[in-house]
Design an enzyme around this catalytic site. Structure first.
Site, PDB file in Angstrom:
ATOM      1  N   HIS A  53       0.949  -1.071  -0.051  1.00  0.00           N
ATOM      2  CA  HIS A  53       0.101  -0.082  -0.122  1.00  0.00           C
ATOM      3  C   HIS A  53       0.959   1.125  -0.171  1.00  0.00           C
ATOM      4  O   HIS A  53       0.656   2.185  -0.982  1.00  0.00           O
ATOM      5  CB  HIS A  53      -0.921   0.014   1.294  1.00  0.00           C
ATOM      6  CG  HIS A  53      -1.854   1.224   1.336  1.00  0.00           C
ATOM      7  ND1 HIS A  53      -3.083   1.171   0.912  1.00  0.00           N
ATOM      8  CD2 HIS A  53      -1.474   2.374   1.938  1.00  0.00           C
ATOM      9  CE1 HIS A  53      -3.601   2.348   1.079  1.00  0.00           C
ATOM     10  NE2 HIS A  53      -2.662   3.170   1.756  1.00  0.00           N
ATOM     11  N   GLU A  54       1.742   1.278   1.069  1.00  0.00           N
ATOM     12  CA  GLU A  54       2.748   2.530   0.963  1.00  0.00           C
ATOM     13  C   GLU A  54       3.685   2.493  -0.025  1.00  0.00           C
ATOM     14  O   GLU A  54       3.852   3.551  -0.611  1.00  0.00           O
ATOM     15  CB  GLU A  54       3.359   2.716   2.258  1.00  0.00           C
ATOM     16  CG  GLU A  54       2.518   2.565   3.508  1.00  0.00           C
ATOM     17  CD  GLU A  54       1.605   3.872   3.598  1.00  0.00           C
ATOM     18  OE1 GLU A  54       2.131   4.837   2.952  1.00  0.00           O
ATOM     19  OE2 GLU A  54       0.525   3.797   4.180  1.00  0.00           O
ATOM     20  N   HIS A  57       2.161   4.354  -3.131  1.00  0.00           N
ATOM     21  CA  HIS A  57       2.252   5.587  -3.104  1.00  0.00           C
ATOM     22  C   HIS A  57       3.682   6.224  -3.354  1.00  0.00           C
ATOM     23  O   HIS A  57       3.646   7.136  -4.339  1.00  0.00           O
ATOM     24  CB  HIS A  57       1.921   6.304  -1.556  1.00  0.00           C
ATOM     25  CG  HIS A  57       0.622   5.671  -1.126  1.00  0.00           C
ATOM     26  ND1 HIS A  57      -0.687   6.128  -1.919  1.00  0.00           N
ATOM     27  CD2 HIS A  57       0.092   5.569   0.039  1.00  0.00           C
ATOM     28  CE1 HIS A  57      -1.510   5.904  -1.168  1.00  0.00           C
ATOM     29  NE2 HIS A  57      -1.212   5.491   0.067  1.00  0.00           N
TER      30      HIS A  57
END
Length: 214
Positions: A53-54, A57
């Site tokens: 998820h991170e 980004h």
């Protein structure tokens, strides 16, 4: 080029371990034996979901030419740990910080923000597809059964992570995505929330059985 600093790698591992423990606690509460049994299963789904998820980004931010670094948030990890004893994990354990010399447009910020939840949605779908493919074999092999459990848990956890992060609250991804494009936000939120509701009401195991006609 996607690169990780030594500090990012260490903090990613810390988040991976702590969130895995938190999700295991949320599913077992004070049952030590159940916790030990489910932890290895949860670690793959939660670990991959939280870190990707991170990194999603970070990857998109770097694609647009911005420097990005993952930074854990100790208070967020504490919140996750405390809430896990109430059967839910409020996970704001860290963020991919973006460093820019000028203001980032709402569109680019929105694209960077939606990348994380989209990784979770994609991972959830991959997990449930794998679970469906090995479903006919999971009762005949301990290894296949373990993989099956990992995939069904991974579907549930990643559906939750995507939905939670898409909420238009505070500094969550949903706020920036909605500010950029309401249609994209509605579509992404509807998909993730739908998958989460399926995992809560029907359950991924029954969903796979219905899909396979079992």
């Amino acid at each position: 080029m996607f690169e990780l600093t030594k500090r990012e790698l260490i903090e990613s591992i810390i988040v991976f371990i702590v969130l895995s423990i938190c999700f295991a606690i949320s599913n077992t509460r004070f049952d030590a034996n159940a916790f030990i049994s489910i932890l290895p299963i949860v670690m793959i789904g939660v670990g991959l979901g939280s870190i990707l998820h991170e990194f999603g980004h970070k990857f998109v931010a770097m694609k647009y030419g911005y420097r990005s670094e993952f930074k854990l948030w100790p208070i967020g990890l504490l919140i996750a740990f405390v809430t896990s004893f109430f059967g839910i994990v409020i996970s704001v354990a860290g963020e991919a910080r973006i460093f820019a010399d000028d203001d980032i447009s709402d569109e680019i910020q929105g694209r960077i923000s939606i990348a994380g939840p989209m990784f979770n949605i994609a991972l959830a779908l991959i997990f449930i597809v794998i679970a469906a493919l090995i479903y006919p074999f999971n009762v005949h092999s301990d290894i296949f059964h373990l993989i099956y459990l990992i995939c069904t848990v991974g579907f549930s956890v990643n559906s939750f992570l995507a939905t939670f992060n898409l909420l238009p609250l505070y500094t969550l991804d949903g706020t920036k995505v909605l500010k950029w494009n309401a249609i994209y936000w509605i579509a992404a939120f509807a998909i993730s929330a739908g998958m989460m509701l399926i995992s809560i009401t029907i359950g991924p195991e029954k969903m796979v059985m219905l899909f396979m006609g079992g």
